[in-house]
Design an enzyme around this catalytic site. Structure first.
Site, short mmCIF file in Angstrom:
data_model
loop_
_atom_site.label_atom_id
_atom_site.label_comp_id
_atom_site.label_asym_id
_atom_site.label_seq_id
_atom_site.Cartn_x
_atom_site.Cartn_y
_atom_site.Cartn_z
N HIS A 7 0.81 -1.23 0.00
CA HIS A 7 0.00 0.00 0.00
C HIS A 7 0.84 1.28 0.00
O HIS A 7 0.50 2.26 0.66
CB HIS A 7 -0.96 -0.01 1.18
CG HIS A 7 -2.06 -1.02 1.08
ND1 HIS A 7 -2.47 -1.56 -0.12
CD2 HIS A 7 -2.83 -1.61 2.04
CE1 HIS A 7 -3.46 -2.43 0.10
NE2 HIS A 7 -3.69 -2.48 1.39
N HIS B 139 -9.97 2.15 -0.17
CA HIS B 139 -9.96 1.00 0.73
C HIS B 139 -11.13 1.05 1.71
O HIS B 139 -10.96 0.82 2.91
CB HIS B 139 -8.63 0.94 1.47
CG HIS B 139 -8.20 -0.43 1.89
ND1 HIS B 139 -8.91 -1.18 2.80
CD2 HIS B 139 -7.14 -1.20 1.52
CE1 HIS B 139 -8.29 -2.34 2.99
NE2 HIS B 139 -7.21 -2.37 2.22
N GLU C 121 -11.98 -3.52 -3.93
CA GLU C 121 -11.00 -2.51 -4.33
C GLU C 121 -10.65 -2.68 -5.81
O GLU C 121 -9.87 -3.58 -6.16
CB GLU C 121 -9.75 -2.62 -3.47
CG GLU C 121 -10.01 -2.61 -1.98
CD GLU C 121 -8.87 -3.25 -1.20
OE1 GLU C 121 -7.71 -2.77 -1.32
OE2 GLU C 121 -9.12 -4.23 -0.47
#
Length: 363
Positions: free
Chosen positions: A121, A197, A329
């Site tokens: 991420h 997210h 996502e």
């Protein structure tokens, strides 16, 4: 993009006493909470420029009762310290990069390692952990929207090249929430994979597990992973596997047959049918009647069923537990930068990355 109106917005936003400065003379940035609401008043969201984060989504059920259907926290400080990425805008590259390393145009790049031996991420200070600038804010009317901007510098978290990033949240009739993400590579080729997210529970954010939700994912292929959640490079068929969600299926019906990184539940990237703006998934909570269609223009979608949630203190005194929500996502394939057979996530200098998604709510 519209010019900045941030100075005029400060009295409207619910400002937090949270300021960041990089040293003497550095720009002071204030974090605020901003609300968008439809004309009828029964559809609204709250966002913050900390991580361009979606904090709440309030929609009616089949009886007109309103509930907040995304997990989150009560305070900005909790988002700053949180590790679950609730509602965050994740980047520069969401999901995992194997060993935090890739080669681009003959040069090796090394990213910040924050997930075992891998990068996850965007690193320990990815786009979800920075303050964005508010560029435009229209709180209500026919098309309430807010646009955030972030300039990512060359070398940030190990990524090459400077990048100008925008994300816009917008409400439209009747109950549509759209996100438009774009990023321009300014001087070097770079991978880009921006993801929202949000954790969804259509029964309400504190209503318990989502195992009774019905889900449909419009994909016949997925990308298997190894024990550290890195794709093997294979693109496999879902037919005959617990990952086959092409027909409307209770989330909990096969959840015990799948795992991600050692935790029971789905944590898998699907290769989406079609190109351009296409329907990716459908989710419905039979108890409340709330549902949404998810449309997007990305090649993949990660289904994650909150496998690692445990005793997470959330909004309004709620405590979130395993499978208390799920994420859908839309994205590039995980570790695409290390798999030439995956759709490319490289943006060349002057090129623009575009990621659009729409949640079409109904009840």
């Amino acid at each position: 993009m519209a010019t900045s109106r941030a100075a005029s917005l400060l009295p409207i936003a619910l400002l937090m006493c949270l300021a960041f400065a990089g040293g003497a003379g550095a720009e002071r940035k204030t974090v605020g909470v901003y609300e968008l609401k439809n004309k009828k008043g029964d559809f609204s969201i709250k966002v913050t420029n900390w991580g361009a984060t979606l904090m709440s989504v309030i929609v009616p059920d089949s009886k007109g009762n309103l509930a907040d259907v995304v997990l989150g926290y009560d305070t900005i400080a909790e988002y700053v310290n949180g590790s679950s990425y609730f509602g965050a805008l994740v980047g520069r590259v969401a999901n995992r990069v194997a060993k935090g390393r890739f080669v681009l145009d003959g040069k090796a790049y090394h990213l910040y390692i924050n997930d075992g031996k891998n990068a996850l991420h965007g690193g320990h200070r990815g786009f979800s952990k920075v303050i964005w600038t508010v560029k435009e804010y229209v709180a209500d009317g026919d098309a309430p929207h807010i646009t955030f901007f972030y300039h990512s510098f060359d070398g940030e978290q190990g990524f090459p090249g400077a990048l100008d990033v925008y994300v816009t949240y917008q409400l439209s009739s009747p109950y549509d929430l759209s996100l438009r993400m774009n990023a321009t590579a300014l001087d070097k080729a770079t991978p880009v994979n921006l993801v929202n997210h949000a954790y969804w529970n259509l029964g309400g954010h504190g209503s318990g597990a989502v195992l009774g939700h019905l889900i449909q994912v419009f994909a016949s292929l997925y990308t298997p992973v190894d024990g550290s959640m890195i794709p093997t490079g294979e693109v496999a068929g879902v037919s005959g596997t617990p990952y086959d969600l092409r027909r409307l299926t209770p989330v909990g019906s096969r959840i015990g047959l799948v795992s991600g990184g050692g935790a029971v539940g789905y944590d898998v990237n699907y290769a989406v049918h079609g190109q351009g703006m296409t329907q990716v998934a459908f989710l419905r909570d039979p108890a409340s009647g709330r549902a949404f269609e998810l449309w997007a223009n990305q090649p993949g979608v990660q289904l994650y069923t909150g496998n690692w949630l445990k005793d997470e203190k959330g909004k309004g005194g709620a405590v979130y537990q395993q499978h208390g929500a799920l994420c859908l996502e839309t994205q590039a394939f995980p570790d695409a930068v290390n798999h030439p057979n995956f759709p490319s996530e490289i943006v060349r200098p002057g090129g623009v990355y575009r990621h659009d998604m729409i949640f079409k709510f109904s009840s």
